[in-house]
Design a protein around this motif. Structure first.
Motif, mmCIF file in Angstrom:
data_model
loop_
_atom_site.group_PDB
_atom_site.id
_atom_site.type_symbol
_atom_site.label_atom_id
_atom_site.label_comp_id
_atom_site.label_asym_id
_atom_site.label_seq_id
_atom_site.Cartn_x
_atom_site.Cartn_y
_atom_site.Cartn_z
ATOM 1 N N VAL A 19 84.671 81.542 -19.671
ATOM 2 C CA VAL A 19 83.454 81.895 -18.953
ATOM 3 C C VAL A 19 83.722 81.672 -17.479
ATOM 4 O O VAL A 19 84.008 80.555 -17.055
ATOM 5 C CB VAL A 19 82.258 81.040 -19.423
ATOM 6 C CG1 VAL A 19 81.018 81.367 -18.615
ATOM 7 C CG2 VAL A 19 82.022 81.243 -20.893
ATOM 8 N N THR A 20 83.640 82.747 -16.698
ATOM 9 C CA THR A 20 83.864 82.624 -15.261
ATOM 10 C C THR A 20 82.552 82.846 -14.530
ATOM 11 O O THR A 20 81.807 83.786 -14.827
ATOM 12 C CB THR A 20 84.897 83.663 -14.772
ATOM 13 O OG1 THR A 20 84.451 84.962 -15.118
ATOM 14 C CG2 THR A 20 86.248 83.427 -15.420
ATOM 15 N N PRO A 21 82.241 81.998 -13.564
ATOM 16 C CA PRO A 21 80.991 82.182 -12.817
ATOM 17 C C PRO A 21 81.087 83.384 -11.882
ATOM 18 O O PRO A 21 82.161 83.747 -11.420
ATOM 19 C CB PRO A 21 80.862 80.883 -12.028
ATOM 20 C CG PRO A 21 82.251 80.362 -11.909
ATOM 21 C CD PRO A 21 82.976 80.825 -13.143
ATOM 22 N N LEU A 22 79.940 84.000 -11.636
ATOM 23 C CA LEU A 22 79.890 85.117 -10.700
ATOM 24 C C LEU A 22 79.901 84.580 -9.276
ATOM 25 O O LEU A 22 79.176 83.635 -8.963
ATOM 26 C CB LEU A 22 78.622 85.938 -10.906
ATOM 27 C CG LEU A 22 78.539 86.777 -12.164
ATOM 28 C CD1 LEU A 22 77.157 87.379 -12.289
ATOM 29 C CD2 LEU A 22 79.590 87.857 -12.146
ATOM 30 N N PRO A 23 80.671 85.188 -8.411
ATOM 31 C CA PRO A 23 80.652 84.736 -7.013
ATOM 32 C C PRO A 23 79.347 85.144 -6.336
ATOM 33 O O PRO A 23 78.753 86.170 -6.653
ATOM 34 C CB PRO A 23 81.853 85.445 -6.382
ATOM 35 C CG PRO A 23 82.135 86.603 -7.260
ATOM 36 C CD PRO A 23 81.675 86.223 -8.633
ATOM 37 N N LEU A 24 78.908 84.324 -5.409
ATOM 38 C CA LEU A 24 77.659 84.585 -4.690
ATOM 39 C C LEU A 24 77.733 85.909 -3.947
ATOM 40 O O LEU A 24 76.733 86.626 -3.830
ATOM 41 C CB LEU A 24 77.370 83.452 -3.716
ATOM 42 C CG LEU A 24 76.067 83.542 -2.939
ATOM 43 C CD1 LEU A 24 74.881 83.523 -3.891
ATOM 44 C CD2 LEU A 24 75.959 82.422 -1.936
ATOM 45 N N ARG A 25 78.904 86.288 -3.476
ATOM 46 C CA ARG A 25 79.090 87.539 -2.754
ATOM 47 C C ARG A 25 78.761 88.750 -3.625
ATOM 48 O O ARG A 25 78.338 89.788 -3.119
ATOM 49 C CB ARG A 25 80.538 87.631 -2.297
ATOM 50 C CG ARG A 25 80.744 88.333 -1.020
ATOM 51 C CD ARG A 25 82.208 88.252 -0.634
ATOM 52 N NE ARG A 25 82.498 87.129 0.222
ATOM 53 C CZ ARG A 25 82.595 87.228 1.530
ATOM 54 N NH1 ARG A 25 82.423 88.381 2.107
ATOM 55 N NH2 ARG A 25 82.852 86.177 2.251
ATOM 56 N N ALA A 26 78.917 88.645 -4.933
ATOM 57 C CA ALA A 26 78.604 89.748 -5.844
ATOM 58 C C ALA A 26 77.125 89.782 -6.219
ATOM 59 O O ALA A 26 76.572 90.844 -6.504
ATOM 60 C CB ALA A 26 79.449 89.632 -7.109
ATOM 61 N N VAL A 27 76.474 88.644 -6.215
ATOM 62 C CA VAL A 27 75.088 88.549 -6.656
ATOM 63 C C VAL A 27 74.103 88.742 -5.506
ATOM 64 O O VAL A 27 73.029 89.318 -5.689
ATOM 65 C CB VAL A 27 74.847 87.182 -7.346
ATOM 66 C CG1 VAL A 27 73.388 87.005 -7.709
ATOM 67 C CG2 VAL A 27 75.724 87.043 -8.557
ATOM 68 N N LEU A 28 74.470 88.304 -4.310
ATOM 69 C CA LEU A 28 73.542 88.295 -3.181
ATOM 70 C C LEU A 28 72.964 89.668 -2.834
ATOM 71 O O LEU A 28 71.746 89.779 -2.641
ATOM 72 C CB LEU A 28 74.221 87.670 -1.960
ATOM 73 C CG LEU A 28 73.305 87.392 -0.776
ATOM 74 C CD1 LEU A 28 72.200 86.426 -1.170
ATOM 75 C CD2 LEU A 28 74.100 86.855 0.388
ATOM 76 N N PRO A 29 73.755 90.755 -2.754
ATOM 77 C CA PRO A 29 73.130 92.051 -2.439
ATOM 78 C C PRO A 29 72.090 92.481 -3.472
ATOM 79 O O PRO A 29 71.045 93.032 -3.113
ATOM 80 C CB PRO A 29 74.304 93.034 -2.419
ATOM 81 C CG PRO A 29 75.508 92.203 -2.217
ATOM 82 C CD PRO A 29 75.206 90.882 -2.823
ATOM 83 N N TRP A 30 72.342 92.223 -4.743
ATOM 84 C CA TRP A 30 71.382 92.583 -5.785
ATOM 85 C C TRP A 30 70.136 91.713 -5.706
ATOM 86 O O TRP A 30 69.021 92.189 -5.939
ATOM 87 C CB TRP A 30 72.018 92.477 -7.171
ATOM 88 C CG TRP A 30 73.013 93.562 -7.394
ATOM 89 C CD1 TRP A 30 74.364 93.457 -7.342
ATOM 90 C CD2 TRP A 30 72.716 94.932 -7.665
ATOM 91 N NE1 TRP A 30 74.929 94.677 -7.576
ATOM 92 C CE2 TRP A 30 73.949 95.599 -7.778
ATOM 93 C CE3 TRP A 30 71.548 95.651 -7.824
ATOM 94 C CZ2 TRP A 30 74.038 96.963 -8.048
ATOM 95 C CZ3 TRP A 30 71.628 97.001 -8.085
ATOM 96 C CH2 TRP A 30 72.855 97.653 -8.195
#
Length: 76
Positions: A19-30
């Motif tokens: 299980v790898t966490p999602l980076p904030l850079r991928a989640v922030l625009p959404w």
């Protein structure tokens, strides 16, 4: 007498899948997009009438009328 069989809960870690966490850079625009969309929808449901209206007429008010009552905004 029937016996109940407990099914084991298999987590991704037990299945061998890391299980790898999602980076904030991928989640922030959404997150920003969804937050903006929610604020626009809240405006149309809660404030699009009277002196603050962007669109003339009562068309938007009629489309969101039941949503106003559901969320507790006064409109009558």
């Amino acid at each position: 007498m029937a016996q109940s069989i407990a099914h084991p809960v298999i987590s991704p870690a037990d299945a061998g899948t890391p299980v790898t966490p999602l980076p904030l850079r991928a989640v922030l625009p959404w997150a920003v997009f969804m937050g903006t969309l929610m604020l626009v929808l809240l405006y149309f449901v809660g404030a699009e009438q009277g002196a603050t209206s962007v669109f003339s007429g009562a068309g938007v008010h009629e489309w969101v009328h039941d949503g106003r009552h559901l969320l507790g905004f006064p409109c009558h």
